[in-house]
Design an enzyme around this catalytic site. Structure first.
Site, PDB file in Angstrom:
ATOM      1  N   ASP A  44       9.724  -6.190   4.927  1.00  0.00           N
ATOM      2  CA  ASP A  44      10.852  -7.016   5.395  1.00  0.00           C
ATOM      3  C   ASP A  44      12.039  -6.900   4.430  1.00  0.00           C
ATOM      4  OD1 ASP A  44       9.903  -8.524   3.304  1.00  0.00           O
ATOM      5  OD2 ASP A  44       9.828 -10.416   4.417  1.00  0.00           O
ATOM      6  N   SER A  45      11.859  -6.141   3.332  1.00  0.00           N
ATOM      7  CA  SER A  45      13.003  -5.789   2.483  1.00  0.00           C
ATOM      8  C   SER A  45      14.056  -5.054   3.303  1.00  0.00           C
ATOM      9  CB  SER A  45      12.548  -4.905   1.309  1.00  0.00           C
ATOM     10  OG  SER A  45      11.781  -3.805   1.771  1.00  0.00           O
ATOM     11  N   ASP A  83       4.945  -5.584   7.662  1.00  0.00           N
ATOM     12  CA  ASP A  83       5.176  -6.854   6.965  1.00  0.00           C
ATOM     13  C   ASP A  83       5.401  -7.972   7.985  1.00  0.00           C
ATOM     14  OD1 ASP A  83       5.237  -7.896   4.426  1.00  0.00           O
ATOM     15  OD2 ASP A  83       7.201  -7.061   3.900  1.00  0.00           O
ATOM     16  N   LYS A 111       0.874  -7.321   6.314  1.00  0.00           N
ATOM     17  CA  LYS A 111       0.968  -7.920   4.974  1.00  0.00           C
ATOM     18  C   LYS A 111       1.673  -9.260   5.113  1.00  0.00           C
ATOM     19  CE  LYS A 111       4.076  -6.520   1.713  1.00  0.00           C
ATOM     20  NZ  LYS A 111       4.836  -7.769   1.463  1.00  0.00           N
ATOM     21  N   GLU A 113       2.955 -12.918   2.668  1.00  0.00           N
ATOM     22  CA  GLU A 113       3.215 -13.411   1.310  1.00  0.00           C
ATOM     23  C   GLU A 113       2.484 -14.729   1.048  1.00  0.00           C
ATOM     24  OE1 GLU A 113       7.433 -13.611   0.479  1.00  0.00           O
ATOM     25  OE2 GLU A 113       7.729 -11.501   1.006  1.00  0.00           O
ATOM     26  N   GLU A 175       3.905  -8.555  -7.267  1.00  0.00           N
ATOM     27  CA  GLU A 175       5.334  -8.263  -7.479  1.00  0.00           C
ATOM     28  C   GLU A 175       5.899  -9.073  -8.649  1.00  0.00           C
ATOM     29  OE1 GLU A 175       7.795  -8.443  -3.955  1.00  0.00           O
ATOM     30  OE2 GLU A 175       9.621  -8.028  -5.119  1.00  0.00           O
TER      31      GLU A 175
HETATM   32  O1  KIV Z   1       9.276  -5.922   1.822  1.00  0.00           O
HETATM   33  C1  KIV Z   1       8.934  -5.148   0.912  1.00  0.00           C
HETATM   34  O2  KIV Z   1       9.499  -4.060   0.735  1.00  0.00           O
HETATM   35  C2  KIV Z   1       7.847  -5.563   0.041  1.00  0.00           C
HETATM   36  C3  KIV Z   1       7.562  -4.727  -1.172  1.00  0.00           C
HETATM   37  C4  KIV Z   1       8.579  -4.961  -2.231  1.00  0.00           C
HETATM   38  C5  KIV Z   1       6.196  -4.947  -1.666  1.00  0.00           C
HETATM   39  O3  KIV Z   1       7.219  -6.537   0.303  1.00  0.00           O
END
Ligand code: KIV
Length: 253
Positions: A44-45, A83, A111, A113, A175
């Site tokens: 989600d970055s 994510d 994934k 958080e 992280e």
């Molecule tokens: O969203 C993302 O790119 C991440 C990584 C920094 C692990 O969660």
């Protein structure tokens, strides 16, 4: 190399390190699928580095599904982790429904958080593999800085990782924590750990593709910049614009 299953990834604990990189669109997916990575993360970055928002909280499930679909079209060889965006896993039922739509879009696993054990257990119970994420959690962080720098916060992060491990995640992203804390977590859990800004003593590493390739002028301090595609793009496009405007050379009759 054939696509790794969550079981294959688990079996790499303490062995050959896992290489994970983000990808957000079709062209980058086609390229990174040929590079021998173990995992591709549709992170989600992308809200920040691909769409220009100031927070990962700015995107929702529909946008993540859209990007996971694009990456999947370009990937045949590498495990794709999707994510889960902020707001898509507030309770176990919503978490299962959201995870199912990311898998339907082409993710091989999801994934999320934080140590949200009921959500993690519900998703795994529905047959979907889950990667955990501890330390700096961009979806809820007030600012992006090192976490676990006091004994209390370090103990909390270690406990979060242990709880995720017991809940059955197949890997855990760590992280932005001190190197020694990442090493302690790595030794304490059965799942392989994948670090970012967390030192070298983890079972693998993840980087953001935009940082690695230098697609934007700036990158965070921990970024491993291995190319400067921003400068190359500016140069190539400026040369093109100049060439288009250049008056044609008169031809002799
Ligand atoms: O969203 C993302 O790119 C991440 C990584 C920094 C692990 O969660």
């Amino acid at each position: 190399m054939s696509m790794l299953s969550p079981k294959d990834i688990l079996s790499r604990k303490g062995g050959e390190r896992l290489a994970m990189l983000t990808a957000y669109d079709y062209p980058s997916a086609v390229a990174v699928d040929r590079c021998g990575l173990d995992l591709i993360l549709v992170g989600d970055s992308l809200a920040e580095v691909e769409l220009g928002h100031s927070s990962t909280r700015a995107i929702g499930l529909a946008e993540m599904v859209h990007h996971v679909r694009a990456v999947r079209r370009g990937v045949t060889e590498t495990h794709v982790v999707a994510d889960m965006p902020a707001g898509s896993y507030e309770d176990p039922a919503q978490a299962v429904a959201s995870a199912a739509s990311l898998i339907e879009a082409g993710g091989d696993s999801v994934k999320l958080e934080g140590a949200l054990v009921p959500q993690v257990e519900a998703i795994i119970g529905a047959g979907i593999p889950v990667m955990g994420h501890v330390g700096l959690l961009p979806q809820t962080a007030i600012s992006y800085r090192k976490q676990g720098t006091s004994p209390d916060t370090a103990a909390q992060i270690l406990s979060d990782a242990r709880r995720l491990d017991a809940a059955g995640v197949y890997a855990i992203v760590i992280e932005a924590v001190p190197d020694d804390l990442a090493a302690e977590i790595t030794a304490a859990v059965g799942a392989p750990t994948i670090g970012i800004a967390a030192g070298a003593d983890t079972d693998g590493q993840v980087q953001v593709i935009t940082d690695l390739l230098g697609l934007l002028p700036d990158a965070p301090g921990h970024a491993e910049r291995r190319a400067d595609l921003f400068s190359q793009t500016v140069r190539a496009v400026a040369e093109y614009a100049e060439d288009v405007r250049r008056p044609p050379v008169p031809t002799l009759e």
